[in-house]
Design a protein around this motif. Structure first.
Motif, PDB file in Angstrom:
ATOM      1  N   GLU A  48     -42.080 -17.472  35.240  1.00  0.00           N
ATOM      2  CA  GLU A  48     -41.439 -18.057  36.419  1.00  0.00           C
ATOM      3  C   GLU A  48     -39.956 -17.752  36.596  1.00  0.00           C
ATOM      4  OE1 GLU A  48     -42.874 -19.544  39.003  1.00  0.00           O
ATOM      5  OE2 GLU A  48     -44.892 -19.530  38.177  1.00  0.00           O
ATOM      6  N   MET A  49     -39.367 -16.914  35.716  1.00  0.00           N
ATOM      7  CA  MET A  49     -37.962 -16.602  35.937  1.00  0.00           C
ATOM      8  C   MET A  49     -37.855 -15.367  36.842  1.00  0.00           C
ATOM      9  SD  MET A  49     -34.954 -16.739  33.133  1.00  0.00           S
ATOM     10  CE  MET A  49     -33.539 -17.769  33.505  1.00  0.00           C
ATOM     11  N   MET A  50     -38.547 -15.449  37.943  1.00  0.00           N
ATOM     12  CA  MET A  50     -38.572 -14.371  38.932  1.00  0.00           C
ATOM     13  C   MET A  50     -38.815 -15.015  40.287  1.00  0.00           C
ATOM     14  SD  MET A  50     -40.893 -10.925  39.114  1.00  0.00           S
ATOM     15  CE  MET A  50     -42.522 -11.670  39.077  1.00  0.00           C
ATOM     16  N   HIS A  78     -34.976 -11.146  39.233  1.00  0.00           N
ATOM     17  CA  HIS A  78     -35.527 -11.820  38.054  1.00  0.00           C
ATOM     18  C   HIS A  78     -34.690 -11.573  36.817  1.00  0.00           C
ATOM     19  CE1 HIS A  78     -37.182  -7.955  36.469  1.00  0.00           C
ATOM     20  NE2 HIS A  78     -37.417  -7.673  37.746  1.00  0.00           N
ATOM     21  N   CYS A  79     -35.011 -12.343  35.781  1.00  0.00           N
ATOM     22  CA  CYS A  79     -34.462 -12.087  34.454  1.00  0.00           C
ATOM     23  C   CYS A  79     -35.245 -10.939  33.854  1.00  0.00           C
ATOM     24  CB  CYS A  79     -34.595 -13.325  33.579  1.00  0.00           C
ATOM     25  SG  CYS A  79     -34.052 -13.016  31.885  1.00  0.00           S
ATOM     26  N   HIS A  80     -34.556 -10.000  33.184  1.00  0.00           N
ATOM     27  CA  HIS A  80     -35.252  -8.851  32.607  1.00  0.00           C
ATOM     28  C   HIS A  80     -35.700  -9.079  31.165  1.00  0.00           C
ATOM     29  CE1 HIS A  80     -36.801  -4.798  32.927  1.00  0.00           C
ATOM     30  NE2 HIS A  80     -36.344  -4.749  34.160  1.00  0.00           N
ATOM     31  N   ILE A  81     -35.531 -10.292  30.646  1.00  0.00           N
ATOM     32  CA  ILE A  81     -36.261 -10.640  29.418  1.00  0.00           C
ATOM     33  C   ILE A  81     -37.686 -10.884  29.898  1.00  0.00           C
ATOM     34  CG2 ILE A  81     -36.547 -12.342  27.566  1.00  0.00           C
ATOM     35  CD1 ILE A  81     -33.489 -12.670  27.597  1.00  0.00           C
ATOM     36  N   LEU A  82     -38.605 -10.024  29.466  1.00  0.00           N
ATOM     37  CA  LEU A  82     -39.902  -9.973  30.143  1.00  0.00           C
ATOM     38  C   LEU A  82     -40.711 -11.247  29.949  1.00  0.00           C
ATOM     39  CD1 LEU A  82     -40.820  -6.257  29.358  1.00  0.00           C
ATOM     40  CD2 LEU A  82     -39.612  -7.182  31.342  1.00  0.00           C
ATOM     41  N   GLU A  83     -40.512 -11.917  28.815  1.00  0.00           N
ATOM     42  CA  GLU A  83     -41.215 -13.181  28.601  1.00  0.00           C
ATOM     43  C   GLU A  83     -40.722 -14.230  29.593  1.00  0.00           C
ATOM     44  OE1 GLU A  83     -40.286 -11.090  26.135  1.00  0.00           O
ATOM     45  OE2 GLU A  83     -42.382 -10.603  25.725  1.00  0.00           O
ATOM     46  N   HIS A  84     -39.449 -14.194  29.912  1.00  0.00           N
ATOM     47  CA  HIS A  84     -38.909 -15.130  30.906  1.00  0.00           C
ATOM     48  C   HIS A  84     -39.454 -14.801  32.293  1.00  0.00           C
ATOM     49  CE1 HIS A  84     -35.112 -15.967  28.241  1.00  0.00           C
ATOM     50  NE2 HIS A  84     -36.245 -16.186  27.615  1.00  0.00           N
ATOM     51  N   GLU A  85     -39.381 -13.525  32.627  1.00  0.00           N
ATOM     52  CA  GLU A  85     -39.839 -13.073  33.945  1.00  0.00           C
ATOM     53  C   GLU A  85     -41.279 -13.494  34.208  1.00  0.00           C
ATOM     54  OE1 GLU A  85     -39.502  -8.833  34.344  1.00  0.00           O
ATOM     55  OE2 GLU A  85     -40.925  -8.765  35.980  1.00  0.00           O
ATOM     56  N   SER A 105     -28.325 -15.318  26.863  1.00  0.00           N
ATOM     57  CA  SER A 105     -27.831 -14.447  27.911  1.00  0.00           C
ATOM     58  C   SER A 105     -29.056 -13.942  28.673  1.00  0.00           C
ATOM     59  CB  SER A 105     -27.062 -13.286  27.282  1.00  0.00           C
ATOM     60  OG  SER A 105     -26.616 -12.411  28.291  1.00  0.00           O
ATOM     61  N   HIS A 106     -29.047 -14.057  29.978  1.00  0.00           N
ATOM     62  CA  HIS A 106     -30.175 -13.578  30.792  1.00  0.00           C
ATOM     63  C   HIS A 106     -29.736 -12.354  31.598  1.00  0.00           C
ATOM     64  CE1 HIS A 106     -32.576 -17.246  30.031  1.00  0.00           C
ATOM     65  NE2 HIS A 106     -31.400 -17.859  30.048  1.00  0.00           N
ATOM     66  N   PRO A 107     -30.346 -11.188  31.351  1.00  0.00           N
ATOM     67  CA  PRO A 107     -30.018 -10.017  32.168  1.00  0.00           C
ATOM     68  C   PRO A 107     -30.692 -10.131  33.543  1.00  0.00           C
ATOM     69  CG  PRO A 107     -31.532  -9.418  30.383  1.00  0.00           C
ATOM     70  CD  PRO A 107     -31.291 -10.881  30.266  1.00  0.00           C
TER      71      PRO A 107
HETATM   72 CU    CU Z   1     -33.988 -14.873  30.817  1.00  0.00          CU
END
Ligand code: CU
Ligand code: C2O
Ligand code: CU
Length: 533
Positions: free
Chosen positions: A523-525, A513-520, A440-442
């Protein structure tokens, strides 16, 4: 599964050694991939020996003129990022953190709707970082200064130059003054670092705090206030045996980034397993999930019911009775909990089977003049017909050949690529997030508030191979406790999550962006730009 993996590897989805992740078997491997140094087992510490701390209320240092209009003078705050040592548990030595204003969470700013404030965000940190930078990540290259900060006020409607654009970072010895007009409804916002490529490390280090906006609507409701309104910022950490922050790394020394971080030390306002002595009456709990990646599923040990009265962007239309609450990174939940029927009890707030904190209800009967109103404020639903545009946006996770996540993208696009989302100011759009991943990506949008339209299961295989959206079930409306104004939404696995967003406030460049900080950070931003009509 193997045949499907093989198919993906052979298909056009394989680009430069990247696999688009879409199978269910990856998660366990992903979570086990990091090299765990010797970490402290938090469950060996005695729980409920430290009282719950409350972050101090920030005090303005007088009035200052707005840079753009010398006539208007606003309360002026200064919050400096500095290293601090803070005891997180009675049995542990002080832990080194980086803090805004001397505590973690930093001081709470209490403001009123329509009354702007100025905040000078100062970077008074050392030149070296104490957590593992991954120099391959965009914005964290070797030639960049190691220590960079930029403050973002999550949930605030501000001009772009005060929003904390990830590339607007400052270095030690410098500061930036941001203007928050607070032209928005009462809500619990939160400030946190947003520096490109090291955001996950700076927030893990402790650079965040709460920012409350009050208004007359909220005042008129007679909700529990003063000592009966309690902020609860939840953030999980891994600790070394001597009580220092441990941030996990991969087994590749030149690529230390890990896809997710979960700690067994769940801190509440900076303490591990604290207790809070409460009276037998109603309390308003302002819950913030400030964790890098952990979702919480909160409930009380006695199974008691509580009410959610507000979400990210303020009050719900009416209280929603709950026995448990799911809260994703970046989200806030405004709760009313009534301890009146539980005199003398010790009630544990739990995250599934794990202990978070304890409430000790006093045995005395007390008078409670506060109320839990039947209705809170109107939240008119935005009709789909209001939208001038619908954007279909895919959340992508890429793995290497041994199924370790190595990159995440929004709609297959890197941060540095040209801006593709350009909503027109004062128009409404629908953003549909297609999530083929197992997580799940916030998803969070800066500047705006939005409403959740629905979530719907779809057939991932047809989407990945033929780009075909085949729905598998009915569209599910948001849960009642999500049916208010939001700024962060859970985009659940193998579902299409639709939000409807009025783009109001200012033109200019913001981010989503995604608020999972490792994702953000990997490049998930993406930038987006609100353009003039
Ligand atoms: Cu994510
Ligand atoms: Cu909590 Cu980009 O924000
Ligand atoms: Cu934000």
């Amino acid at each position: 599964m193997t045949s499907r993996r093989t198919f993906l590897a052979k298909s056009s989805l394989l680009a430069g050694g990247l696999l688009l992740r879409g199978s269910a078997a990856n998660s366990a491997m992903a979570h086990g991939m990091s090299t765990r140094a010797n970490t402290l087992n938090a469950s060996t510490l005695t729980p409920f020996v430290d009282p719950l701390p409350l972050p101090p209320i920030a005090k303005p240092q007088g009035l200052r003129a707005l840079p753009t209009s010398a006539k208007l003078k606003l309360p002026y705050y200064r919050l400096a990022a500095r290293p601090i040592d803070m005891k997180v548990h009675r049995a542990l030595k002080p832990t080194r953190f980086w803090s805004y204003g001397g505590s973690v969470p930093g001081p709470t700013l209490e403001t009123r709707s329509g009354e702007g404030v100025l905040v000078e965000w100062a970077n008074e940190l050392p030149q070296q970082h104490f957590l593992p930078i991954d120099h391959r990540l965009h914005g964290a290259e070797r030639e960049k200064p190691r220590v960079r900060t930029v403050a973002h006020l999550h949930g605030a409607k501000t001009r772009p130059e005060s929003d904390g654009y990830p590339e607007d970072w400052i270095v030690p010895g410098t500061s930036a003054v941001y203007h928050y007009p607070n032209d928005q409804d009462a809500a619990m916002l939160w400030y946190h670092d947003h520096a490109m490529g090291i955001n996950r490390l700076n927030i893990y280090a402790g650079l965040f705090g709460s920012f409350l906006v009050r208004d007359a609507v909220e005042d008129a409701l007679n909700l529990p206030r003063g000592e009966f309104e309690v902020p609860l910022a939840l953030f999980d950490r891994l600790l070394t045996p001597d009580g220092q922050l441990y941030y996990p790394v991969s087994d590749k020394p030149d690529a230390p980034w890990v896809p997710e971080v979960f700690g067994d030390a769940i801190l509440v306002n900076g303490k591990l397993f604290p207790y809070s002595e409460v009276k037998a009456r109603k309390y308003r709990l302002r819950v913030l999930n400030a964790s890098n990646g952990r979702f919480y599923h909160l409930a009380f040990s006695n199974g008691m019911e509580f009410h959610q009265i507000g979400t990210d962007q303020g009050l719900l239309p009416a209280p929603v009775a709950l026995k448990s609450l799911l809260i994703a990174p970046g989200e806030r939940a405004d709760l009313v909990v009534d301890f009146a029927q539980h005199r003398g009890e010790a009630i544990v707030l739990k995250n599934d089977a794990f202990v978070v904190m304890q409430f000790r209800v006093s045995a005395q009967k007390v008078e409670d003049n506060s109320s839990l109103p039947r209705t809170l404020r109107p939240v008119p639903r935005i009709g789909e017909s209001q939208a001038v545009k619908t954007r279909l946006l895919t959340l992508d996770e890429y793995t290497n050949l041994v199924a370790e996540p190595i990159l995440l993208l929004l709609n297959g696009t890197y941060w540095h690529q040209p801006i593709t989302e350009k909503p027109v100011l004062n128009t409404t759009e629908i953003w549909s997030f297609v999530n083929p991943t197992d997580d799940s990506h916030p998803i969070h949008l800066h500047l705006v508030r939005f409403q959740i339209l629905d979530r719907q299961h779809y057939e991932p295989w047809a989407y990945q191979t033929k780009n075909e959206l085949k729905f598998l079930g009915p569209a599910e409306p948001p849960a009642p406790n999500e049916a208010g104004w939001k700024d962060t939404v859970r985009a659940d696995p193998r579902m299409v999550t639709r939000i409807i967003v009025p783009f109001e406030g200012f033109i200019g460049r913001y981010v989503w962006h995604c608020h999972i900080l490792e994702h953000e950070d990997n490049e998930m931003m993406r930038p987006y730009e609100v353009v003039a009509s």
